[in-house]
Write a protein that holds these residues in place. Structure first.
Motif, PDB file in Angstrom:
ATOM      1  N   ASP A   1     -68.526  15.504  51.624  1.00 55.18           N
ATOM      2  CA  ASP A   1     -67.711  14.414  51.072  1.00 55.18           C
ATOM      3  C   ASP A   1     -67.580  14.570  49.550  1.00 55.18           C
ATOM      4  OD1 ASP A   1     -66.295  12.063  51.082  1.00 55.18           O
ATOM      5  OD2 ASP A   1     -67.972  10.774  51.601  1.00 55.18           O
TER       6      ASP A   1
ATOM      7  N   ARG B   1     -72.085   4.860  62.554  1.00 56.38           N
ATOM      8  CA  ARG B   1     -70.666   4.988  62.929  1.00 56.38           C
ATOM      9  C   ARG B   1     -70.140   6.314  62.390  1.00 56.38           C
ATOM     10  NH1 ARG B   1     -69.114   5.042  57.876  1.00 56.38           N
ATOM     11  NH2 ARG B   1     -70.410   3.888  56.425  1.00 56.38           N
TER      12      ARG B   1
ATOM     13  N   ASP C   1     -65.864   7.835  57.085  1.00 55.71           N
ATOM     14  CA  ASP C   1     -64.465   7.791  56.670  1.00 55.71           C
ATOM     15  C   ASP C   1     -64.449   8.306  55.234  1.00 55.71           C
ATOM     16  OD1 ASP C   1     -61.904   7.155  55.921  1.00 55.71           O
ATOM     17  OD2 ASP C   1     -61.919   5.164  56.808  1.00 55.71           O
TER      18      ASP C   1
ATOM     19  N   GLU D   1     -64.995  11.421  56.905  1.00 53.36           N
ATOM     20  CA  GLU D   1     -65.569  12.511  57.708  1.00 53.36           C
ATOM     21  C   GLU D   1     -64.866  12.643  59.061  1.00 53.36           C
ATOM     22  OE1 GLU D   1     -67.257  10.547  55.805  1.00 53.36           O
ATOM     23  OE2 GLU D   1     -68.652  11.762  54.662  1.00 53.36           O
TER      24      GLU D   1
HETATM   25  N1  GLY Z   1     -67.627   8.735  53.645  1.00 45.47           N
HETATM   26  C1  GLY Z   1     -68.820   7.984  53.648  1.00 45.47           C
HETATM   27  C2  GLY Z   1     -68.900   6.907  54.644  1.00 45.47           C
HETATM   28  O1  GLY Z   1     -68.112   6.797  55.559  1.00 45.47           O
HETATM   29  O2  GLY Z   1     -69.815   6.116  54.534  1.00 45.47           O
END
Ligand code: GLY
Ligand code: AMP
Length: 424
Positions: free
Chosen positions: A212, A287, A290, A292
């Motif tokens: 990320d 979960r 996002d 990812e």
């Molecule tokens: N991209 C980091 C998260 O979804 O927490």
């Protein structure tokens, strides 16, 4: 099958996209969804925290499987509400989603079961936190205990910054109830890697690794965001690290949760850091990540619906996850000013240039349809432009070329997503 996806971001668009590829799926609903999701799913105007209305919708529309994308409903117990009504749902129950919902819980779990992580203390009051700060070395990391939209982590270089941080979290309650308690932890250095894994309470199946880019600005400068882009796989995630993590981190976490009477079914997101002493856990999420999901799911060859069903039924040991050899890279197009203040409501052009392509996608994060059907910006993170290609460098070149085709007023993006690829 009829599927209901809960959430409204790029991650949920990627989930809908993966679900749509399953030959078993005849209809997808998404609540509340966004303009991009509405092209492959029927969006339903019910908020992600309206558990009873969502469950009633699932009953009335004979939904066969609900997939929860977002953290807030999971931590709030949406899965328990659906299960009580006899509805099939993919995600952890409330007593397992606490893995993300309380950093103090997750740190204590790791300590109790010997899962490698930074050393830490939990402070239950501001006084206790100020006292702990007397014996730490700097920089030190402060974390609000609860959910704080990814903003509850402060890295403090000096005692003054740390005192200010404690005041913000525990006295001013900048993150609300998330600051009822806080974690004060050792600062670690190393490369960060995200690994998402399916779990069924007993078996855990890791997906491909990702990397990320959390900071808002080029060169990893500026404020932390939800994520400005990422790529999969991480070239730093070697087979040796994978073997170590499977034993000491992934399986150890699932076993620890089962031993605590909190079997984890759903996706565990492991935020890892590769330190000189080996991989350690920076954080857990309960979960998909996002963004990812936007780089991992396009590479997944296994049917998403089969995996979710096997996780619910405790049959993940029967599944082999397969990923394409192609690399995937995603560039987030944001509204200028994100993550602080930004304008929205601007028309977006160039989205039609992705039609019919199977190597370039545009996942919508914050968009909505205007009165005449035009697509407008409607959030801080607006779109995730994603490309698949044989190598990371090719995927990066393609993703940036594709990102330039999409325009809107106040568009902002980082220009160096994937910069570490050049260091190899
Ligand atoms: N991209 C980091 C998260 O979804 O927490
Ligand atoms: P988290 O929300 O816990 O993932 O934290 C957000 C970001 O803060 C991580 O991705 C890291 O970059 C950083 N971070 C969290 N914990 C530590 C730590 N113990 N040492 C160094 N950086 C950290």
């Amino acid at each position: 099958m009829k599927i209901l996806i809960i959430g409204s971001g790029g991650r949920e668009h990627a989930l809908a996209f993966a679900a749509a590829k399953s030959p078993k799926v005849e209809k997808i609903y998404c609540a509340p969804g966004n303009a991009g999701i509405s092209e492959i799913a029927e969006c339903v105007a019910i908020g992600a925290m309206e558990f009873d209305r969502l469950a009633a919708f699932a009953e009335e529309n004979q939904v066969d499987l609900t997939i929860v994308g977002m953290d807030d409903p999971l931590v709030g117990g949406i899965v328990d509400v659906f299960e009580e009504r006899g509805l099939r749902v993919f995600g952890p129950r409330k007593n397992a989603a606490i893995l993300e919902g309380s950093k103090a819980f997750s740190k204590d779990l790791m300590q109790k079961y010997g899962i490698p992580t930074a050393s830490y203390k939990v402070a239950h009051s501001a006084e206790e936190a100020y006292r702990f700060l007397k014996d730490v070395s700097y920089p030190v990391v402060l974390k609000a205990d609860g959910l704080a939209l990814g903003k509850g982590v402060l890295i403090c270089a000096t005692p003054e910054e740390a005192s200010d941080g404690v005041r913000e979290i525990m006295e001013d309650r900048k993150f609300g109830e998330a600051g009822n308690q806080m974690v004060i932890e050792e600062f670690l250095t190393g490369r960060e890697i995200s690994v998402l894994a399916f779990a069924d309470g007993r078996t855990i199946l890791p997906m491909a690794s990702a990397m990320d880019h959390k900071r808002a600005g080029d060169g990893d400068t500026g404020l932390n965001t939800g994520g400005m882009g990422n790529f999969s796989p991480s070239p730093f995630y070697t087979d040796e690290i994978d073997r170590y993590c499977k034993e000491h981190i992934y399986q150890a976490t699932v076993d620890a949760m089962a031993s605590e009477g909190r079997p984890f079914k759903g996706v565990i997101f492991f935020g890892l850091i590769l330190t000189e002493d080996g991989p350690k856990v920076l954080e857990y999420n309960a979960r998909f990540g996002d963004p990812e999901a936007q780089v991992v799911l396009p590479r997944m060859k296994t049917d998403l619906i089969d995996v979710c069903e096997a996780a619910i039924d405790g049959r993940l040991d029967e599944i082999t996850l397969e990923f394409s050899d192609d690399a995937c890279l995603c560039v987030v197009l944001a509204s200028d000013g994100y993550p602080v203040q930004y304008e929205k409501g601007f028309p977006i052009s160039g989205l039609d240039t992705f039609a019919g392509r199977d190597d370039e996608f545009v996942f919508h994060a914050g968009t909505k349809k205007g009165e005449n059907g035009e697509i407008l910006t409607n959030g801080g993170r607006v779109l995730a432009v994603t490309a698949l290609a044989p190598t990371l460098k090719e995927a990066r070149a393609k993703a940036y070329e594709a990102a330039e085709r999409v325009t809107f007023a106040n568009r902002y993006m980082r220009h160096d997503i994937g910069h570490v690829i050049d260091e190899i």
